[in-house]
Scaffold this motif. Structure first.
Motif, PDB file in Angstrom:
ATOM      1  N   LYS A  26       0.838  -1.205   0.000  1.00 12.70           N
ATOM      2  CA  LYS A  26       0.000   0.000   0.000  1.00 12.70           C
ATOM      3  C   LYS A  26       0.872   1.254   0.000  1.00 12.70           C
ATOM      4  O   LYS A  26       1.996   1.239   0.511  1.00 12.70           O
ATOM      5  N   ASP A  27       0.323   2.324  -0.571  1.00  8.13           N
ATOM      6  CA  ASP A  27       1.050   3.590  -0.577  1.00  8.13           C
ATOM      7  C   ASP A  27       0.676   4.423   0.647  1.00  8.13           C
ATOM      8  O   ASP A  27      -0.045   3.967   1.548  1.00  8.13           O
ATOM      9  N   LYS A  29      -1.357   6.798   1.030  1.00  2.90           N
ATOM     10  CA  LYS A  29      -2.786   7.070   1.170  1.00  2.90           C
ATOM     11  C   LYS A  29      -3.586   5.819   1.524  1.00  2.90           C
ATOM     12  O   LYS A  29      -4.805   5.869   1.641  1.00  2.90           O
ATOM     13  N   GLN A  31      -3.811   3.210  -0.449  1.00  2.00           N
ATOM     14  CA  GLN A  31      -4.290   2.551  -1.659  1.00  2.00           C
ATOM     15  C   GLN A  31      -3.385   1.374  -2.006  1.00  2.00           C
ATOM     16  O   GLN A  31      -2.163   1.439  -1.863  1.00  2.00           O
ATOM     17  N   ILE A  33      -1.225  -0.825  -4.210  1.00  3.10           N
ATOM     18  CA  ILE A  33      -0.463  -0.581  -5.442  1.00  3.10           C
ATOM     19  C   ILE A  33       0.140  -1.855  -6.023  1.00  3.10           C
ATOM     20  O   ILE A  33       0.541  -1.876  -7.184  1.00  3.10           O
ATOM     21  N   HIS A  91      -9.144  -5.109  -7.093  1.00  2.00           N
ATOM     22  CA  HIS A  91      -8.517  -3.821  -6.766  1.00  2.00           C
ATOM     23  C   HIS A  91      -7.747  -3.181  -7.926  1.00  2.00           C
ATOM     24  O   HIS A  91      -7.424  -1.992  -7.849  1.00  2.00           O
ATOM     25  N   PRO A  93      -4.457  -3.143  -8.975  1.00  2.00           N
ATOM     26  CA  PRO A  93      -3.291  -2.363  -8.536  1.00  2.00           C
ATOM     27  C   PRO A  93      -2.456  -1.880  -9.724  1.00  2.00           C
ATOM     28  O   PRO A  93      -2.319  -2.586 -10.721  1.00  2.00           O
ATOM     29  N   LYS A  94      -1.893  -0.690  -9.602  1.00  2.00           N
ATOM     30  CA  LYS A  94      -1.200  -0.054 -10.735  1.00  2.00           C
ATOM     31  C   LYS A  94       0.073  -0.782 -11.141  1.00  2.00           C
ATOM     32  O   LYS A  94       0.519  -0.670 -12.284  1.00  2.00           O
TER      33      LYS A  94
END
Length: 643
Positions: A26-27, A29, A31, A33, A91, A93-94
């Protein structure tokens, strides 16, 4: 790395269990990733936060943004695979491999009017034409349009009919029997309309039905003594039959299967899927991927080539697994067999997952020879072509570099390669040549020459090569800010030689703090690249055709470059010896004369004025040289030489 949480993350990793499961990055924020699975969570997650500067660019960026992570323990690797797939789908993720089916719909357009043409279209328009579709695959539409136009001899040119009938000669397609040439004026609107409707029937129905109709028309025309018309029907029937044979491409073992291949370049990775249904190729899809893999710290700094090779293969296996999971999650349906170009990271679990999704048994095949390997070669060629279009390189160059990376077990495709060769004529002229290949092509502006200084007397290739590599890498420290020439570190160093050359050079590279792969190129009796040499043995290149051709080109080029410099150097020494016997010519003047004329023959052909124009020369010295070279009456100098 600019991540203030690294120490916290490393401490948290110590508490992870050695059990299978998934980890969720997670980053700041909160979120998600990145989501990954692991056979042993502690080993896998800890690899992200060790030696971060050695990660691939994408992994480095991901780790740079990790603020925290969570994990879920599972009872088996299969459960981890299923859970990972579910979470990624949920989710998106990027930093995971995410595929989008954004091809849209495609149509076959049948133009209106007396001479309508059959073409491919992205969408139906209100233009009076008929449209067949929609089709999901643009590849299928284009292939079908090309085939039906060839079979029924319909025009594919840009000419407008009937306006341009009789105004120009028929084009090449008419002469190679791929067009009936309505432009000639010999085809009536009725005959053209009949061929067009037969083509539409072929598109709408089965080839068996249209063959039956055409056979009946051929027989009827023959009975009516219309032999020319009967011949046209016969040719169409044969064309359809030939088309059916050609569509088989190569024989496949299963009624339905997908063939998947991944090809990497230095900056791109492409996956191609060839879909076979009813024993024929029906679609081709390609996806440009971001790499998501990294070496472990042990593999990076190990001197054991086997460990490095295993680490590189592990990255490819993980990428292969991730792509297959994402692709069939997107597609929904799974064929009876899936042919892969190498091992996935967890074959048994992946096969079990696909079988569960399909509701029947699904086989993962990894062929080593035969027709299935031919299909994989076709898929690889298509993937290479896609990368070539985006990188302005040929598919052959892309394939060669991809094969070379696989052969050598490299973490990434070697885009910037330096090759070295030692050349000597006697003990006085020992030189080395360095050539550079970037993206599979010679980069001649980066070529460099070396005069070996430390080896005196009897030639010593190993000592000479060590000196050259040391000098090259020392130059990097001086020019690294420039980023070009000596300021650009190679992805791979190749030496013209065997195991001894590698053993002499590789420790030097490591001692100077560089982690550049070093290999040798050994030749056979025909002076072709026979094997790749390592410290421990040799790697055969015979089964890597594209890599073999590239290596041969590199070895031939570095040999040519070094031997040319050696001959120039030898010629320079010989000329220097001759010139310095002339009164008034020393080392500097001899060097200037060589740089200007290169050979004694060119110097003999020069006039006195041209000799005198050489930097550093005087009129008297030029006259002395002119007399020496000609040994005859020298009117220009106003004197006569002795016989």
């Amino acid at each position: 790395m600019d991540n203030p949480r690294l120490d916290y993350l490393r401490d948290k990793v110590k508490k992870l269990p050695f059990q299978p499961g998934i980890y969720i990055m997670k980053d700041k924020k909160g979120q998600i990733i990145y989501i990954g699975k692991a056979k042993a969570l502690k080993n896998r997650v800890s690899s992200y936060f060790r030696s971060v500067d050695k990660h691939t660019p994408k992994v480095y960026r991901m780790v740079e943004n990790v603020w925290d992570f969570e994990y879920i323990v599972t009872s088996s690797e299969f459960e981890a695979l299923v859970l990972e797939c579910s979470f990624i789908k949920q989710h998106s993720p990027k930093y995971n491999i995410l595929l989008k089916d954004d091809k849209g719909y495609h149509y076959i357009r049948i133009g209106g009017g007396e001479y309508g043409k059959i073409t491919a279209s992205h969408q139906p328009l209100k233009d009076g034409a008929r449209y067949l579709g929609p089709y999901l695959s643009g590849y299928v539409v284009k292939q079908t349009v090309d085939e039906v136009n060839k079979v029924f001899l319909l025009p594919t040119c840009n000419r407008n009919f009937p306006q341009e009938i009789g105004k120009q000669r028929p084009c090449l397609n008419y002469h190679i029997k791929q067009c009936m040439a309505p432009c000639s004026g010999k085809i009536s609107p009725e005959e053209y309309a009949e061929a067009l409707e037969e083509a539409v029937s072929f598109l709408k129905g089965s080839s068996t039905q249209i063959q039956k109709v055409l056979t009946e028309k051929m027989i009827q025309a023959s009975e009516n003594l219309q032999f020319e018309k009967a011949a046209r029907y016969r040719d169409r029937i044969r064309a359809i039959q030939g088309l059916q044979e050609n569509q088989k491409v190569v024989s496949i073992r299963y009624e339905e299967e997908d063939v998947i291949a991944l090809v990497q370049s230095s900056i791109k990775c492409c996956a191609v899927v060839l879909q076979f249904r009813d024993y024929r190729l029906v679609d081709k899809e390609y996806f440009m991927l971001d790499e998501m893999g990294e070496f472990s710290e042990e593999a990076l700094f190990s001197a054991d080539e086997q460990k490095k090779n295993q680490a590189a293969e592990k990255v490819l296996q993980e990428m292969r697994t991730q792509f297959v999971l994402r692709y069939y999650d997107m597609k929904g349906s799974v064929p009876k067999s899936v042919v892969l170009d190498g091992q996935p990271s967890c074959q048994q679990e992946l096969e079990e997952y696909l079988s569960k999704k399909a509701g029947r048994s699904v086989q993962l095949l990894i062929p080593q020879k035969g027709d299935q390997m031919k299909l994989l070669s076709m898929a690889k060629e298509n993937a290479s072509q896609q990368i070539a279009e985006q990188t302005r390189r040929t598919s052959r160059e892309i394939s060669a570099l991809d094969e070379l990376a696989r052969l050598l077990g490299l973490q990434k495709v070697p885009n910037y390669i330096e090759a070295y060769d030692i050349s000597n004529i006697g003990s006085e002229t020992i030189v080395a040549g360095m050539v550079v290949f970037e993206g599979g092509r010679p980069l001649k502006g980066a070529y460099r020459k070396f005069s070996v200084r430390s080896v005196q007397g009897k030639p010593d290739d190993y000592a000479s090569m060590r000196e050259v590599i040391i000098r090259r890498l020392e130059r990097y420290s001086q020019h690294k800010e420039e980023g070009v020439g000596f300021g650009h570190l190679p992805d791979l160093i190749l030496l013209d030689g065997g195991r001894g050359h590698v053993a002499a050079v590789k420790p030097i590279v490591q001692q100077m703090g560089f982690s550049i792969p070093v290999f040798g190129m050994a030749k056979d009796d025909r002076h072709r690249t026979r094997t790749i040499a390592t410290e421990d043995g040799e790697l055969s290149v015979s089964s890597f055709r594209s890599a073999f051709d590239l290596l041969t080109s590199i070895q031939d080029e570095v040999h040519r470059f070094s031997i040319t410099y050696s001959r120039q150097k030898h010629a320079s020494r010989a000329m220097d010896s001759v010139l310095r016997s002339v009164e008034g010519i020393g080392e500097k003047r001899a060097k200037n004369l060589f740089l200007r004329f290169r050979t004694l023959k060119a110097m003999e052909a020069a006039t006195l004025e041209q000799l005198e124009e050489t930097p550093g020369m005087t009129h008297l010295t030029a006259c002395n040289l002119y007399r020496y070279l000609h040994e005859k009456t020298n009117e220009a100098c106003g004197e006569e030489t002795e016989n």
